[in-house]
Write a protein that holds these residues in place. Structure first.
Motif, PDB file in Angstrom:
ATOM      1  N   ALA A 185      10.122   2.414 -21.738  1.00  0.00           N
ATOM      2  CA  ALA A 185       9.026   1.475 -21.472  1.00  0.00           C
ATOM      3  C   ALA A 185       8.524   1.629 -20.038  1.00  0.00           C
ATOM      4  CB  ALA A 185       9.500   0.041 -21.719  1.00  0.00           C
ATOM      5  N   ASN A 186       9.431   1.863 -19.132  1.00  0.00           N
ATOM      6  CA  ASN A 186       9.077   2.061 -17.734  1.00  0.00           C
ATOM      7  C   ASN A 186       8.201   3.293 -17.570  1.00  0.00           C
ATOM      8  OD1 ASN A 186       8.973   2.071 -14.963  1.00  0.00           O
ATOM      9  ND2 ASN A 186      11.180   2.000 -14.649  1.00  0.00           N
ATOM     10  N   LEU A 187       8.610   4.389 -18.196  1.00  0.00           N
ATOM     11  CA  LEU A 187       7.843   5.628 -18.087  1.00  0.00           C
ATOM     12  C   LEU A 187       6.481   5.503 -18.780  1.00  0.00           C
ATOM     13  CD1 LEU A 187      10.681   8.216 -18.740  1.00  0.00           C
ATOM     14  CD2 LEU A 187       9.612   7.653 -16.550  1.00  0.00           C
ATOM     15  N   LYS A 188       6.458   4.810 -19.920  1.00  0.00           N
ATOM     16  CA  LYS A 188       5.194   4.623 -20.628  1.00  0.00           C
ATOM     17  C   LYS A 188       4.210   3.816 -19.795  1.00  0.00           C
ATOM     18  CE  LYS A 188       2.738   5.390 -24.304  1.00  0.00           C
ATOM     19  NZ  LYS A 188       2.360   6.778 -24.672  1.00  0.00           N
ATOM     20  N   ARG A 189       4.732   2.799 -19.129  1.00  0.00           N
ATOM     21  CA  ARG A 189       3.857   1.978 -18.283  1.00  0.00           C
ATOM     22  C   ARG A 189       3.360   2.803 -17.098  1.00  0.00           C
ATOM     23  NH1 ARG A 189       2.231  -3.117 -17.650  1.00  0.00           N
ATOM     24  NH2 ARG A 189       1.816  -3.876 -15.535  1.00  0.00           N
ATOM     25  N   MET A 190       4.213   3.648 -16.559  1.00  0.00           N
ATOM     26  CA  MET A 190       3.796   4.508 -15.459  1.00  0.00           C
ATOM     27  C   MET A 190       2.633   5.394 -15.872  1.00  0.00           C
ATOM     28  SD  MET A 190       6.030   7.363 -13.377  1.00  0.00           S
ATOM     29  CE  MET A 190       7.179   6.159 -12.722  1.00  0.00           C
ATOM     30  N   GLU A 191       2.654   5.831 -17.112  1.00  0.00           N
ATOM     31  CA  GLU A 191       1.597   6.718 -17.606  1.00  0.00           C
ATOM     32  C   GLU A 191       0.273   5.997 -17.807  1.00  0.00           C
ATOM     33  OE1 GLU A 191       3.235   8.377 -21.154  1.00  0.00           O
ATOM     34  OE2 GLU A 191       5.045   9.069 -20.116  1.00  0.00           O
ATOM     35  N   THR A 192       0.316   4.676 -17.972  1.00  0.00           N
ATOM     36  CA  THR A 192      -0.908   3.931 -18.302  1.00  0.00           C
ATOM     37  C   THR A 192      -1.389   3.002 -17.190  1.00  0.00           C
ATOM     38  OG1 THR A 192       0.450   2.231 -19.374  1.00  0.00           O
ATOM     39  CG2 THR A 192      -0.426   3.992 -20.766  1.00  0.00           C
ATOM     40  N   VAL A 193      -0.502   2.626 -16.269  1.00  0.00           N
ATOM     41  CA  VAL A 193      -0.874   1.659 -15.222  1.00  0.00           C
ATOM     42  C   VAL A 193      -0.793   2.332 -13.861  1.00  0.00           C
ATOM     43  CG1 VAL A 193      -0.282  -0.528 -14.118  1.00  0.00           C
ATOM     44  CG2 VAL A 193      -0.054  -0.268 -16.606  1.00  0.00           C
ATOM     45  N   SER A 194      -1.900   2.386 -13.146  1.00  0.00           N
ATOM     46  CA  SER A 194      -1.924   3.060 -11.842  1.00  0.00           C
ATOM     47  C   SER A 194      -1.474   2.150 -10.708  1.00  0.00           C
ATOM     48  CB  SER A 194      -3.327   3.588 -11.550  1.00  0.00           C
ATOM     49  OG  SER A 194      -4.265   2.519 -11.533  1.00  0.00           O
ATOM     50  N   ILE A 195      -1.753   0.853 -10.824  1.00  0.00           N
ATOM     51  CA  ILE A 195      -1.350  -0.106  -9.785  1.00  0.00           C
ATOM     52  C   ILE A 195      -0.798  -1.349 -10.466  1.00  0.00           C
ATOM     53  CG2 ILE A 195      -2.072  -1.526  -7.840  1.00  0.00           C
ATOM     54  CD1 ILE A 195      -4.345   0.391  -7.326  1.00  0.00           C
ATOM     55  N   ASP A 196       0.424  -1.709 -10.121  1.00  0.00           N
ATOM     56  CA  ASP A 196       1.012  -2.933 -10.678  1.00  0.00           C
ATOM     57  C   ASP A 196       0.849  -4.048  -9.646  1.00  0.00           C
ATOM     58  OD1 ASP A 196       2.387  -4.885 -11.976  1.00  0.00           O
ATOM     59  OD2 ASP A 196       4.133  -3.659 -12.458  1.00  0.00           O
ATOM     60  N   TRP A 197      -0.216  -4.835  -9.826  1.00  0.00           N
ATOM     61  CA  TRP A 197      -0.561  -5.851  -8.829  1.00  0.00           C
ATOM     62  C   TRP A 197       0.471  -6.976  -8.742  1.00  0.00           C
ATOM     63  CZ3 TRP A 197      -4.164  -4.748  -5.402  1.00  0.00           C
ATOM     64  CH2 TRP A 197      -5.135  -3.803  -5.727  1.00  0.00           C
ATOM     65  N   VAL A 198       1.294  -7.110  -9.774  1.00  0.00           N
ATOM     66  CA  VAL A 198       2.330  -8.150  -9.734  1.00  0.00           C
ATOM     67  C   VAL A 198       3.310  -7.902  -8.599  1.00  0.00           C
ATOM     68  CG1 VAL A 198       4.204  -9.225 -11.055  1.00  0.00           C
ATOM     69  CG2 VAL A 198       2.091  -8.587 -12.193  1.00  0.00           C
TER      70      VAL A 198
ATOM     71  N   GLY B 128       0.814  -1.213   0.000  1.00  0.00           N
ATOM     72  CA  GLY B 128       0.000   0.000   0.000  1.00  0.00           C
ATOM     73  C   GLY B 128       0.845   1.260   0.000  1.00  0.00           C
ATOM     74  N   LEU B 129       1.882   1.283   0.844  1.00  0.00           N
ATOM     75  CA  LEU B 129       2.761   2.454   0.892  1.00  0.00           C
ATOM     76  C   LEU B 129       3.531   2.612  -0.416  1.00  0.00           C
ATOM     77  CD1 LEU B 129       4.184   2.156   4.523  1.00  0.00           C
ATOM     78  CD2 LEU B 129       2.646   3.932   3.657  1.00  0.00           C
ATOM     79  N   GLY B 130       3.988   1.471  -0.961  1.00  0.00           N
ATOM     80  CA  GLY B 130       4.705   1.519  -2.234  1.00  0.00           C
ATOM     81  C   GLY B 130       3.827   2.047  -3.350  1.00  0.00           C
ATOM     82  N   THR B 131       2.566   1.606  -3.350  1.00  0.00           N
ATOM     83  CA  THR B 131       1.627   2.075  -4.369  1.00  0.00           C
ATOM     84  C   THR B 131       1.339   3.564  -4.199  1.00  0.00           C
ATOM     85  OG1 THR B 131       0.598  -0.120  -4.508  1.00  0.00           O
ATOM     86  CG2 THR B 131      -0.689   1.750  -5.307  1.00  0.00           C
ATOM     87  N   TYR B 132       1.188   3.989  -2.949  1.00  0.00           N
ATOM     88  CA  TYR B 132       0.963   5.412  -2.668  1.00  0.00           C
ATOM     89  C   TYR B 132       2.141   6.249  -3.154  1.00  0.00           C
ATOM     90  CZ  TYR B 132       0.687   9.687   0.135  1.00  0.00           C
ATOM     91  OH  TYR B 132       0.668  11.000   0.548  1.00  0.00           O
ATOM     92  N   PHE B 133       3.353   5.785  -2.880  1.00  0.00           N
ATOM     93  CA  PHE B 133       4.561   6.484  -3.315  1.00  0.00           C
ATOM     94  C   PHE B 133       4.637   6.519  -4.840  1.00  0.00           C
ATOM     95  CE2 PHE B 133       9.163   6.526  -4.249  1.00  0.00           C
ATOM     96  CZ  PHE B 133       9.508   7.707  -3.602  1.00  0.00           C
TER      97      PHE B 133
END
Length: 439
Positions: free
Chosen positions: A308-321, A161-166
Motif C-alpha cells: 500500500a505504501n509503494l502504491k501510494r508513492m506511485e500515485t501521490v506526489s505530495i502528502d500534505w498531511v 520542503g526538504l522531505g518532499t524533495y527527498f
C-alpha cells in the motif's frame, strides 16, 4: 570536595536547575519508548496489527504514537538547547570566552556518537546529530527569544520542503522501476535507462525500503553474530551521519533554538505563573490532540502494508498531511512540558521527581545504558530475542529499564558527583580530571 571553579570545572551542584534535570530525565525515559521497537522488531512486523483494533498491539502502538512519538525527543532537544545556555551562562557573566570550550565539548560528543552508532550498534543515535546541531545553534545564543521561536514555523516549512524533495527523488526512481519492470514482464527488450532503473531501485531496497525477501534476510542478520549485525547496521548509520545529515538537522536545530527562547523566558525554569502553564497545557492539548489523532488515523489507513505504501508513492506526489506533524508535535510537547512543570511545582510526588532529577543528571550514561541493555537483550550476539516478542511485550523491558535507572541513579549520585560517562565527557571537555567520588 565541592566543584566551584568557573574557569576549569562544570556547573556546580548548587547552580543546577533541578526542574531541568527532571524534564531531561522524563524525556530520556520517554525516548526509550520510541527506540525500543528499533532494537527488537523486524521490518514490517507492525502490519499484522496495524488495522486491527481487536489486537492489543494496535492500541499500544497508537497510544504511544499519539502521546509520545516525536514529543520526547522534542523535549530532549529543547532541554539540550537550554543546557547550552546553562553551560556558557556563568562563564560569560564572569567575562570568560566559551567558544573553544564549547566546541571541544561538542567534538567529544560527536566522537561518542560515532562510537555509539558503530561500536554499540545503535543506528538511532542522537549524540552525533546533537553535536553537529549544537555547533550550529551556539552561533544564535545571543539572539532575541522572539526571533528564535520563529525557527519553529520556518523550519517546519523548510523541513516539509526538504522531505518532499527527498520523497519525490525516491518516487521518481520508483516510477522508472515500475515502467521498466512492466516492460521486463512483457518480455520486451529493455533500454539502457530501463536496465539502470531496475538496478537503481534495487539499491533503494537495500538501503531504505527492503522488499519482503530482504526483510526476512535482515531479520536473519540481526539474529547473527556481532560482525554480521555490524556489517548490516553500520552502512545505514554512516549514511545517516553523512549523506542524509543535511535532511535531518533542521528539526533538532529548531527545537534547540526553541529551548533557548523558553529558557530565557523562564518557561523551562518554572518561573511562569500556574495560570499561564495551564493555558499552554489547554491550548496544546486542545489543538494538538485532534491533529495528531487525525494524522495517526490517516497513516494507519493509508500505509497499512508495504504494498500500500509503494502504491501510494506511485500515485501521490505530495502528502500534505505530513505538514500536520511538526505543528501537532510542538503543541503537544509544550502541553506535556507545562503539565510536568505544574506537577513539579505542586510538590505532590516529590519523591518521584527526585529520582527523575537523578536520571536526568545522568542522562548521558543512562542513554548509553539503554542501548547496551537492548542490544545485548535483542541482538543475535546477545540473548537473541530479536523478533521474538509481540509489540506490547517489548515494553516490559522498557519499564524494567525505567525502574532500574530510577533506583540506581539516585544511589550512584549519593556517592559520585557525576555519572561515569558524564565524568569522562567533562574531564575531556575541560582537559582536566574532574572530582568524581564524593568525600
Amino acid at each position: 570536595m565541592e566543584i566551584n571553579s568557573i574557569t576549569d570545572a562544570p556547573v556546580s551542584e548548587n547552580d543546577r536547575i533541578k526542574l531541568i534535570d527532571a524534564l531531561r530525565g522524563i524525556a530520556l525515559l520517554g525516548i526509550l519508548l520510541m527506540n525500543i521497537p528499533g532494537f527488537s522488531m523486524p521490518n514490517y512486523s507492525s502490519e499484522v496489527y496495524k488495522n486491527d483494533p481487536s489486537n492489543i498491539n494496535f492500541w499500544v502502538s497508537n497510544v504511544i504514537g499519539v502521546l509520545f512519538e516525536g514529543k520526547m525527543r522534542a523535549m530532549f532537544s529543547m532541554i539540550f538547547g537550554a543546557g547550552v545556555l546553562l553551560f556558557i551562562g556563568k562563564k560569560v557573566k564572569n567575562g570568560l570566552s566559551t567558544h573553544g570550550l564549547f566546541y571541544r565539548r561538542m567534538f567529544w560528543l560527536l566522537l561518542f556518537g560515532l562510537i555509539h552508532a558503530h561500536l554499540v550498534l545503535w543506528i538511532g543515535d542522537i549524540l552525533y546529530l546533537y553535536a553537529v546541531c549544537g555547533m550550529i545553534v551556539y552561533l544564535f545564543r545571543n539572539v532575541n527569544p522572539k526571533y528564535l521561536v520563529l525557527a519553529i514555523p520556518l523550519v517546519a516549512i523548510v523541513d516539509f520542503g526538504l522531505g518532499t524533495y527527498f520523497y519525490q527523488g525516491i518516487r521518481e526512481k520508483r516510477l522508472d522501476y515500475v515502467e521498466a519492470k512492466k516492460a521486463q514482464d512483457e518480455n520486451k527488450t529493455l533500454t539502457a535507462e530501463q536496465s539502470k532503473a531496475l538496478v537503481t531501485w534495487r539499491e533503494v531496497e537495500k538501503s531504505m525500503i527492503p522488499n519482503r525477501e530482504d526483510a526476512k534476510e535482515n531479520t536473519k542478520k540481526m539474529k547473527s553474530d556481532y560482525s554480521t549485525v555490524a556489517s548490516y547496521l553500520r552502512p545505514m548509520a554512516f549514511d545517516g551521519q553523512t549523506k542524509y545529515l543535511f535532511f535531518g538537522i533542521w528539526d533538532s536545530i529548531a527545537l534547540m533554538l526553541l529551548g533557548f527562547a523558553l529558557y530565557k523566558w523562564g518557561f523551562l525554569t518554572g518561573n511562569w505563573s500556574n495560570d499561564n502553564y495551564r493555558k499552554v497545557m489547554l491550548l496544546g492539548y486542545g489543538i494538538g490532540l485532534p491533529l495528531v489523532i487525525y494524522s495517526s488515523y490517516h497513516y494507519f489507513v493509508t500505509y497499512s502494508t508495504l504494498e500500500a505504501n509503494l502504491k501510494r508513492m506511485e500515485t501521490v506526489s505530495i502528502d500534505w498531511v505530513n505538514l500536520i506533524y511538526p505543528f501537532q508535535r510542538i503543541l503537544l510537547v509544550m502541553a506535556h512540558t507545562a503539565t510536568i512543570i505544574l506537577l513539579y511545582k505542586s510538590k505532590i510526588i516529590q519523591g518521584v521527581f527526585r529520582r527523575l532529577e537523578a536520571v536526568g543528571q545522568m542522562a548521558f550514561t543512562n542513554y548509553i545504558m539503554h542501548s547496551i541493555i537492548c542490544t545485548l537483550f535483542f541482538f543475535g550476539y546477545g540473548l537473541n530475542y530479536y523478533g521474538v516478542f509481540e509489540f506490547y511485550q517489548i515494553y516490559y523491558l522498557a519499564f524494567a529499564i525505567w525502574i532500574l535507572q530510577l533506583i540506581l541513579s539516585p544511589i550512584w549520585l549519593r556517592h559520585f558527583y557525576f555519572g561515569p560517562l558524564e565524568w569522562v565527557w567533562r574531564s575531556l571537555t575541560y582537559w582536566k580530571l574532574q572530582p568524581f567520588k564524593r568525600v
